[in-house]
Write a protein that holds these residues in place. Sequence first.
Motif, PDB file in Angstrom:
ATOM      1  N   TRP A   1     -18.618   1.538 -58.008  1.00 27.35           N
ATOM      2  CA  TRP A   1     -19.701   2.480 -58.310  1.00 27.35           C
ATOM      3  C   TRP A   1     -19.361   3.235 -59.592  1.00 27.35           C
ATOM      4  CZ3 TRP A   1     -23.358   0.825 -55.379  1.00 27.35           C
ATOM      5  CH2 TRP A   1     -23.102   0.374 -54.096  1.00 27.35           C
ATOM      6  N   SER A   2     -19.442   2.532 -60.714  1.00 32.83           N
ATOM      7  CA  SER A   2     -19.089   3.120 -62.001  1.00 32.83           C
ATOM      8  C   SER A   2     -19.689   2.252 -63.101  1.00 32.83           C
ATOM      9  CB  SER A   2     -17.566   3.198 -62.156  1.00 32.83           C
ATOM     10  OG  SER A   2     -17.014   1.898 -62.377  1.00 32.83           O
ATOM     11  N   GLY A   3     -19.386   2.604 -64.340  1.00 28.88           N
ATOM     12  CA  GLY A   3     -19.817   1.800 -65.470  1.00 28.88           C
ATOM     13  C   GLY A   3     -19.044   0.508 -65.613  1.00 28.88           C
ATOM     14  N   ILE A   4     -18.055   0.284 -64.750  1.00 30.18           N
ATOM     15  CA  ILE A   4     -17.348  -0.999 -64.674  1.00 30.18           C
ATOM     16  C   ILE A   4     -17.416  -1.419 -63.207  1.00 30.18           C
ATOM     17  CG2 ILE A   4     -15.212  -2.258 -65.142  1.00 30.18           C
ATOM     18  CD1 ILE A   4     -14.426  -0.039 -67.051  1.00 30.18           C
ATOM     19  N   PRO A   5     -18.539  -2.003 -62.778  1.00 27.30           N
ATOM     20  CA  PRO A   5     -18.766  -2.261 -61.345  1.00 27.30           C
ATOM     21  C   PRO A   5     -17.992  -3.479 -60.845  1.00 27.30           C
ATOM     22  CG  PRO A   5     -20.623  -3.050 -62.627  1.00 27.30           C
ATOM     23  CD  PRO A   5     -19.689  -2.396 -63.604  1.00 27.30           C
TER      24      PRO A   5
ATOM     25  N   SER B   1     -21.529  -2.681 -72.993  1.00 24.61           N
ATOM     26  CA  SER B   1     -21.567  -1.481 -73.833  1.00 24.61           C
ATOM     27  C   SER B   1     -22.986  -0.987 -74.046  1.00 24.61           C
ATOM     28  CB  SER B   1     -20.904  -1.764 -75.187  1.00 24.61           C
ATOM     29  OG  SER B   1     -21.661  -2.705 -75.937  1.00 24.61           O
ATOM     30  N   LEU B   2     -23.979  -1.900 -74.017  1.00 21.92           N
ATOM     31  CA  LEU B   2     -25.369  -1.475 -74.131  1.00 21.92           C
ATOM     32  C   LEU B   2     -25.767  -0.533 -73.008  1.00 21.92           C
ATOM     33  CD1 LEU B   2     -27.258  -4.765 -75.123  1.00 21.92           C
ATOM     34  CD2 LEU B   2     -26.794  -2.787 -76.583  1.00 21.92           C
ATOM     35  N   LEU B   3     -25.233  -0.779 -71.827  1.00 20.34           N
ATOM     36  CA  LEU B   3     -25.588   0.032 -70.665  1.00 20.34           C
ATOM     37  C   LEU B   3     -24.760   1.309 -70.571  1.00 20.34           C
ATOM     38  CD1 LEU B   3     -25.907  -2.920 -68.134  1.00 20.34           C
ATOM     39  CD2 LEU B   3     -27.785  -1.610 -69.144  1.00 20.34           C
ATOM     40  N   ASN B   4     -23.639   1.379 -71.304  1.00 15.10           N
ATOM     41  CA  ASN B   4     -22.734   2.528 -71.210  1.00 15.10           C
ATOM     42  C   ASN B   4     -22.658   3.348 -72.489  1.00 15.10           C
ATOM     43  OD1 ASN B   4     -21.831   2.112 -68.515  1.00 15.10           O
ATOM     44  ND2 ASN B   4     -20.373   0.567 -69.196  1.00 15.10           N
TER      45      ASN B   4
END
Length: 503
Positions: free
Chosen positions: A45-49, A199-202
């Motif tokens: 549950w993070s920007g690196i799922p 990186s586009l999503l974060n």
Amino acid sequence: MKKNRLQLPLCVVVCLLVSWTGRAAAAGGTSTDQAVSLEYLDTHWSGIPRANLLGADPTGNNKLYNSGWWYRTDGDVSEHPLPPPDIETYLPARISATWFDLGGHGFRVTESTYVLDNEGPSGGFVTVLQVKNDNAGARNFRLFHYLDVDLGGGDQAALVNAHFLKFSGGASRAAYKAYSPASEGPVHYQVGSHPTLVSLLNDGNPTELTDSGLPYTAGDVTAAYEFTFAQMPGGSAREATISVFLNPPADRVKGDMQGVAQSPPQISQRAGVDFAFGLLMRRNFMVGPWTVSDAPAGAAVAGVDDFDGDYRDEVVYRHPVTGAVTLEASPLTAAPTLPLNWKLAATGDFNGDLKADLLWRNTTSQKLVVWTMNGSVKTGALTPVPSQAQNVNWEIAGAADFNGDDYRDLLWYNQTTGKVVIWYMDASLRRGFGAFTNPASVGNTNWKIVGVGDYGRGPGGVYNTQDIVWQNETSGNIVIWYLDGNGTRTSGQFTDPTSLATG
């Protein structure tokens, strides 16, 4: 074309329940179906799922790295990864998560993820995200699902259609599908490398996927789908579905009511009653109901298949008095209305265009004809060779690729003797040879063939082969014959529950 909607099953099992109040700490856990396990790591549950999928690849290695969701709503200047949920539950074959007020934006969100072993080794998972707007006014909501798979070097990506991407690399394959009815907004995709796409999503900026990135022919492939919901307050939950499968069965021409590589559904309709319902099947287990909608008044269910090539099933109906044929809510076009002595005997892709066709049998002359279809449009006609059975006692019970040569074969049932024969057909719809199944009959003509399809390997069975479904007209009991690629029964099992009741 409006798709039929379904009710997903609820599992009644003893479970591990982890819950929080307020913002929770990352947890994670594992859900397992037979030999396939899906693990959410503590950074899921993070920007690196992070997630692992084990038991679904012949190498024995994990081929999944990331799988997770981002969202954006009115007023947001960038996407947010789904945070640790308020409730997180790990069941056998199912993961559930709930956010009561996602990010303080007034949206109630649930994720239901189903883990599926396809017995290959092959398997995957289906993730359904439901979003409900609890705000006082209408709100816009965007969802992004991101997937990173590492298939073994030189990964490649191919576009099947706007909802379906295929990946390959080394000895492994993957299927990545998105489902969102037209009423719930467009679906966009993008393919690229891991550093670029994640990186586009974060990156703190708003993202719009561009339906780009293909052909992709090297490195570690990643992809994302975007859903757009315009939600009124207090309305029903909007739904986005993603399915991910490693090394799916080769014969995926037929779609699926859930949009996943599950067993074919069983559709039931009492004679003379408009209402029909379906039961979603997982091997020989009936796991949940499916609601049939858009049925024309007085019409009867005549078949279920993927007629438009979107890898989702549609229902075909025929009116028992007028003979009119309807695909979902759409009447057939460029097609005559046949007299009632023409029976819609089977469906399946007979011309290799990945779209199901209609096989008709004339109950007077016994002649066969195939209408090739593009959705609800008839595009042509093919005549099988031979064009009929030897006598009127033989009727077509189904069509499927029984020997794995990628051509659809015909299954015949003798109403007098109960014998079963397979016509093995070639690419030109010509019979190469015919053979009885082994055994050649059930031995009791109260048993009738009501369906064919791949219901798993069964005890001692063979992966990725077609099976026969029987129903007893007296008791209503249902049995599956698990076949090998030579038409030999490897085992037989009652469904669970065993009966839909008679009629």
